[in-house]
Design a protein around this motif. Structure first.
Motif, PDB file in Angstrom:
ATOM      1  N   VAL A   7      -4.052  -0.772   4.486  1.00 31.10           N
ATOM      2  CA  VAL A   7      -4.713   0.539   4.383  1.00 31.10           C
ATOM      3  C   VAL A   7      -3.712   1.641   4.726  1.00 31.10           C
ATOM      4  O   VAL A   7      -2.997   1.544   5.733  1.00 31.10           O
ATOM      5  CB  VAL A   7      -5.925   0.614   5.340  1.00 31.10           C
ATOM      6  N   SER A  39      -4.560   1.393  -1.438  1.00 34.62           N
ATOM      7  CA  SER A  39      -4.869   0.306  -0.517  1.00 34.62           C
ATOM      8  C   SER A  39      -4.509  -1.021  -1.178  1.00 34.62           C
ATOM      9  O   SER A  39      -4.447  -1.121  -2.410  1.00 34.62           O
ATOM     10  CB  SER A  39      -6.355   0.315  -0.146  1.00 34.62           C
ATOM     11  N   ALA A  65       1.048   3.018   7.119  1.00 37.20           N
ATOM     12  CA  ALA A  65       0.049   2.060   6.649  1.00 37.20           C
ATOM     13  C   ALA A  65      -0.068   0.946   7.672  1.00 37.20           C
ATOM     14  O   ALA A  65       0.868   0.677   8.423  1.00 37.20           O
ATOM     15  CB  ALA A  65       0.434   1.476   5.290  1.00 37.20           C
ATOM     16  N   GLU A 120      -9.542  -6.027   6.404  1.00 38.71           N
ATOM     17  CA  GLU A 120      -9.639  -4.604   6.077  1.00 38.71           C
ATOM     18  C   GLU A 120     -10.559  -3.877   7.056  1.00 38.71           C
ATOM     19  O   GLU A 120     -10.256  -2.755   7.490  1.00 38.71           O
ATOM     20  CB  GLU A 120     -10.140  -4.432   4.644  1.00 38.71           C
ATOM     21  N   ALA A 159       0.835  -1.204   0.000  1.00 37.35           N
ATOM     22  CA  ALA A 159       0.000   0.000   0.000  1.00 37.35           C
ATOM     23  C   ALA A 159       0.870   1.254   0.000  1.00 37.35           C
ATOM     24  O   ALA A 159       0.631   2.194  -0.768  1.00 37.35           O
ATOM     25  CB  ALA A 159      -0.938  -0.012   1.215  1.00 37.35           C
TER      26      ALA A 159
END
Length: 141
Positions: free
Chosen positions: A102, A69, A114, A126, A63
């Motif tokens: 993410v 993402s 991230a 997620e 990411a």
């Protein structure tokens, strides 16, 4: 830009695992990386399998490397497999193209790191990552 503090990274990882337990998901691993891709915090819940830390780091690292993402990277891989193969080769196999990685932004919208999560199905990973970021008072994105 102040960056991602250790306290924020710990809060993200802990809230991520807590969310997974509350939801009844399989044991999770959460890796929180700073904006330079360095692991700040890695929490592996009791019962999480052997490769989960590497997968979580790969989701977060990919990411950061792509500015997307890991879900978006997975979509890109499905649409453009040759590009995904090139990306994997360039990254030395470190990119994991599955939801659960993410980006983390501060209140000003600056990229600070991230989080990558692995352990359950990617959508659940997620979901927990997003919860962890928001619990720490930061923004996904």
């Amino acid at each position: 830009m102040a960056g991602l503090s250790l306290q924020q990274a710990i809060a993200i990882a802990q809230a991520t695992l807590d969310k997974g337990r509350e939801a009844g998901y399989k044991p999770l691993t959460a890796a929180v990386l700073d904006e330079g891709g360095v692991v700040r915090v890695l929490l592996r819940d009791d019962g999480a399998s052997l490769l989960r830390p590497d997968i979580a780091i790969g989701k977060a690292w990919g990411a950061l490397g792509m500015g997307l993402s890991s879900r978006a990277i997975a979509d890109l891989a499905a649409e453009r497999p040759q590009f995904a193969a090139s990306l994997a080769a360039l990254a030395g196999g470190r990119v994991v193209p599955a939801a659960g990685g993410v980006l983390i932004r501060d209140a000003a919208g600056d990229l600070v790191g991230a989080v990558g999560v692995s352990g359950d199905v990617s959508d659940s990973d997620e979901e927990c990552a997003l919860h962890g970021i928001q619990t720490a008072g930061l923004q996904p994105g």
